[in-house]
Design a protein around this motif. Structure first.
Motif, short mmCIF file in Angstrom:
data_model
loop_
_atom_site.label_atom_id
_atom_site.label_comp_id
_atom_site.label_asym_id
_atom_site.label_seq_id
_atom_site.Cartn_x
_atom_site.Cartn_y
_atom_site.Cartn_z
N GLY A 212 4.17 14.73 -12.56
CA GLY A 212 5.04 15.50 -11.67
C GLY A 212 4.44 15.78 -10.30
N LYS A 213 3.30 15.15 -10.00
CA LYS A 213 2.68 15.33 -8.68
C LYS A 213 3.58 14.70 -7.64
N LYS A 214 3.86 15.44 -6.58
CA LYS A 214 4.83 14.93 -5.61
C LYS A 214 4.18 14.27 -4.40
N HIS A 215 2.93 14.60 -4.17
CA HIS A 215 2.27 13.95 -3.02
C HIS A 215 0.80 13.76 -3.34
N SER A 216 0.19 12.82 -2.62
CA SER A 216 -1.23 12.53 -2.87
C SER A 216 -1.95 12.22 -1.56
N ILE A 217 -3.22 12.55 -1.58
CA ILE A 217 -4.07 12.24 -0.42
C ILE A 217 -5.20 11.32 -0.88
N ILE A 218 -5.32 10.20 -0.19
CA ILE A 218 -6.45 9.29 -0.44
C ILE A 218 -7.34 9.35 0.80
N VAL A 219 -8.58 9.74 0.62
CA VAL A 219 -9.50 9.75 1.77
C VAL A 219 -10.31 8.45 1.71
N LEU A 220 -10.20 7.68 2.76
CA LEU A 220 -10.80 6.34 2.80
C LEU A 220 -11.88 6.30 3.88
N ALA A 221 -13.11 6.01 3.49
CA ALA A 221 -14.18 5.86 4.48
C ALA A 221 -13.98 4.52 5.20
N GLU A 222 -14.21 4.52 6.51
CA GLU A 222 -14.00 3.28 7.27
C GLU A 222 -14.91 2.15 6.79
N GLY A 223 -16.03 2.52 6.14
CA GLY A 223 -16.96 1.51 5.63
C GLY A 223 -16.41 0.75 4.44
N VAL A 224 -15.30 1.23 3.87
CA VAL A 224 -14.69 0.54 2.73
C VAL A 224 -13.63 -0.43 3.22
N ASP A 225 -12.75 0.06 4.04
CA ASP A 225 -11.64 -0.79 4.51
C ASP A 225 -10.93 -0.06 5.65
N ASN A 226 -10.05 -0.80 6.27
CA ASN A 226 -9.20 -0.24 7.29
C ASN A 226 -7.98 0.36 6.58
N GLY A 227 -7.51 1.52 7.04
CA GLY A 227 -6.42 2.22 6.37
C GLY A 227 -5.17 1.38 6.19
N PHE A 228 -4.81 0.61 7.21
CA PHE A 228 -3.57 -0.17 7.14
C PHE A 228 -3.71 -1.33 6.15
N ASN A 229 -4.89 -1.94 6.10
CA ASN A 229 -5.15 -2.99 5.09
C ASN A 229 -4.99 -2.42 3.70
N TYR A 230 -5.60 -1.24 3.53
CA TYR A 230 -5.60 -0.65 2.20
C TYR A 230 -4.18 -0.30 1.77
N ALA A 231 -3.38 0.18 2.71
CA ALA A 231 -1.98 0.52 2.40
C ALA A 231 -1.24 -0.74 1.96
N GLU A 232 -1.54 -1.84 2.64
CA GLU A 232 -0.91 -3.12 2.31
C GLU A 232 -1.29 -3.55 0.89
N LYS A 233 -2.57 -3.35 0.56
CA LYS A 233 -3.04 -3.74 -0.78
C LYS A 233 -2.33 -2.91 -1.86
N ILE A 234 -2.17 -1.61 -1.61
CA ILE A 234 -1.49 -0.75 -2.59
C ILE A 234 -0.04 -1.19 -2.75
N LYS A 235 0.55 -1.56 -1.63
CA LYS A 235 1.95 -2.01 -1.65
C LYS A 235 2.07 -3.28 -2.49
N GLU A 236 1.14 -4.22 -2.24
CA GLU A 236 1.20 -5.50 -2.96
C GLU A 236 0.93 -5.33 -4.46
N THR A 237 -0.05 -4.46 -4.77
CA THR A 237 -0.45 -4.30 -6.17
C THR A 237 0.57 -3.50 -6.98
#
Ligand code: F6P
Length: 319
Positions: A212-237
């Motif tokens: 029932g969680k309605k929102h989430s926060i993912i904190v992404l260090a720049e050393g892991v990936d770029n935020g927009f790339n990561y969003a794309e990966k979540i979308k694809e997966t």
């Protein structure tokens, strides 16, 4: 030693001004002349050097940025650049130098020390990525800036029932992301030191939604990936929509926190004491709230480590 220089180099960090103030005042207290070198090692090469007095550092303890300006200087990596810097030090009679910055800046300090010009390093970077010190100047302020920003994003994430990816700085270190994520109760924290598999992140998001969680926060260090790339990966997966906020350089600005001002004052004064004690090629740091110093060359070979217990805790608290 009668004359010393001070410069800030690399990415600026809140609290650098407080460190400059401490260096200047502590030196003058000890009857030492201080020269401010503008624009880091670039300014040293160009002779952009001015004598400082008590008044030159008045009204700066609370200001972000650096009154001495900063730069990343490629030329100083060369022998020729270093020798030009030494010529300028000779010209001004500067016998020792205090370098406020990150690891790139300390490499320059080691070179000068090897060539007979004693340098002391003060760790100043929002990344908190220097070994031999628990904290670097600027980290606490940047952390508070990130937290304030995430709190705001959470308001809109909650209103629209969205998942947000917040990309934070830190270069190859995950400290900012880890501390901010823990302080903000982020659902996922992605740091370079502990790579979370994408499917774990997605699983975690889905589990939250099922509960029932309605929102989430993912904190992404720049050393892991770029935020927009990561969003794309979540979308694809997982076909999950996210929004991305890249906090960028606002993390480097702002008035330093009390903690950064105190740390900068202590390290600035300690650096002067080290020079006056005849020390060279050392970095002043803080460990277990005690002032310490280590050989810069040793520190540059060590890898800064993150507190993985904190990472584990963040997982346990964000189930
Ligand atoms: O080292 C400080 C830092 O802000 C890093 O977190 C970031 O990766 C980098 O500097 C950005 O550098 P620049 O300001 O040169 O773009």
């Amino acid at each position: 030693m009668k004359k010393i220089g001070v410069l800030t180099s690399g990415g600026d960090a809140p609290g650098m001004n407080a460190a400059i103030r401490a260096v200047v005042r502590k030196a003058i207290f000890n009857n030492i002349e201080v020269y401010g070198i503008k624009n880091g090692f670039q300014g040293l090469i160009e002779g952009n050097i001015e004598k400082m007095d008590i008044g030159s550092v008045g009204d700066i303890i609370q200001r972000g940025g650096t009154i001495l300006h900063s730069a990343r200087c490629k030329e100083f990596k060369t022998d020729e650049g270093q020798n030009k810097g030494i010529e300028q030090m000779k010209k001004h009679g500067i016998e020792g130098l205090i370098v406020i910055g990150g690891d790139g800046s300390f490499r320059g300090a080691v070179k000068l020390t090897e060539k007979g010009y004693p340098c002391i390093g003060i760790p100043g970077t929002i990344d908190n990525d220097i070994a031999g010190t628990d904290f670097t100047i600027g980290f606490d302020t940047a952390l508070n800036t990130v937290i304030e920003a995430i709190d705001k994003v959470r308001d809109t994430a909650s209103s629209h029932e969205r998942t947000f990816i917040i990309e934070v700085m830190g270069r190859n270190a995950g400290d900012l992301a880890l501390w901010a994520g823990l302080a903000d109760g982020a659902e996922s924290i992605l740091i370079p030191e502990k790579k979370d598999e994408l499917h774990d992140v997605v699983e975690r998001l889905k589990r939250g939604q099922e509960r029932g969680k309605k929102h989430s926060i993912i904190v992404l260090a720049e050393g892991v990936d770029n935020g927009f790339n990561y969003a794309e990966k979540i979308k694809e997966t997982a076909d999950l929509e996210t929004r991305v906020t890249v906090l960028g350089h606002l993390q480097r600005g702002g008035s330093p926190t009390a903690s950064d001002r105190v740390l900068a004052s202590r390290l600035g004064a300690e650096a002067v004491d080290l020079l006056l004690d005849g020390k060279a090629g050392k970095i002043a740091g803080i460990q277990n709230n005690q002032l310490v110093n280590h050989d810069i060359s040793e520190i540059l070979q060590k890898k800064h480590t993150i507190d993985l217990n904190m990472y584990q805790l963040s997982k346990e608290l964000s189930i």
